[in-house]
Motif scaffolding. Structure first.
Motif: not given
Length: 239
Positions: A153-162, A173-178, A202-211
């Motif tokens: 969830q934190a990764a997606e939020q970061f991607a949308r903003i940054e 680390a991003i999750k706890v920084a937020i 980009y090498f973890d798209m399967v994991a993002y897809e699962q999310f």
């Protein structure tokens, strides 16, 4: 470093002290960049798997803290499904699953511990760098564990903003920084937060897809799940 044992090949890297040494370039560059702009971090956050990412980032800042020059808050963030800092034991253990390499004293779940197959957020190593383990034991830094769904969830939020799709490992680390930034928003306290972003997802798209498909779950080991790994720890008498 690669070791071979009974037909299995295991690459060992981030837990070794010399790996933290060359990774410290990341921390040195971060420190120089912040000094250039007259900024000093109050909170330093890094993801913790074997330790190279976190150790590399915090090394120059930790030196100042140990010498009493600064009092940074340093936070190690690990997955709740592989919680070597927050639920492991500070004991001698093998650094590799093949039990070939020398023993090291570290926070560990036991070299036989294997995270759940549903764990897709990286940081799967059973132990933690001996250097970082000693710093944690001595109280120079704290550790937090987070579930993988909140990490993504934190990764997606970061991607949308940054506009950067972060690697799942860095997203811890991003999750706890937020979290820390939201605390400041609630209290009105101003803090400079430094966190490590290394690699892209980009090498973890399967994991993002699962999310996104809702098939990702948080599997947190019970005490019974951790017991076999602890039972297999080498019997090394303390002096």
């Amino acid at each position: 470093m690669a070791v071979t044992h009974e037909g299995y090949r295991y690459v060992l890297g981030s837990v070794l002290n010399q790996v933290l040494l060359h990774q410290s370039v990341v921390g040195l560059e971060s420190k120089i960049a912040m000094e250039k702009y007259g900024v000093k971090p109050d909170v330093i956050i890094g993801c913790a798997g074997g330790g190279s990412n976190l150790g590399g980032l915090i090394s120059p800042f930790m030196g100042e803290k140990i010498r009493g020059e600064e009092n940074y808050q340093i936070i190690a963030v690990e997955p709740a499904s592989c919680p070597s800092f927050t639920r492991g034991k500070f004991a001698y253990d093998f650094c590799d699953t093949g039990m070939v390499c020398p023993l090291a004293k570290m926070y560990t779940l036991g070299c036989g511990f294997i995270p759940s197959p549903n764990h897709a957020g990286g940081l799967r190593y059973h132990g933690m760098s001996p250097i970082l383990s000693q710093l944690y034991a001595d109280g120079y830094m704290e550790a937090r564990s987070v579930g993988q769904t909140e990490v993504f969830q934190a990764a997606e939020q970061f991607a949308r903003i940054e506009g950067i799709l972060p690697a799942p490992e860095s997203s811890h680390a991003i999750k706890v920084a937020i979290d820390e930034a939201l605390k400041c928003k609630e209290t009105g306290e101003a803090k400079t937060i430094l966190f490590g972003l290394t690699g892209t997802g980009y090498f973890d798209m399967v994991a993002y897809e699962q999310f996104h498909n809702g098939t990702m779950t948080d599997v947190i080991p019970t005490d019974e799940d951790l017991a076999p790994g602890f039972a297999g720890l080498p019997n090394v008498p303390e002096r």
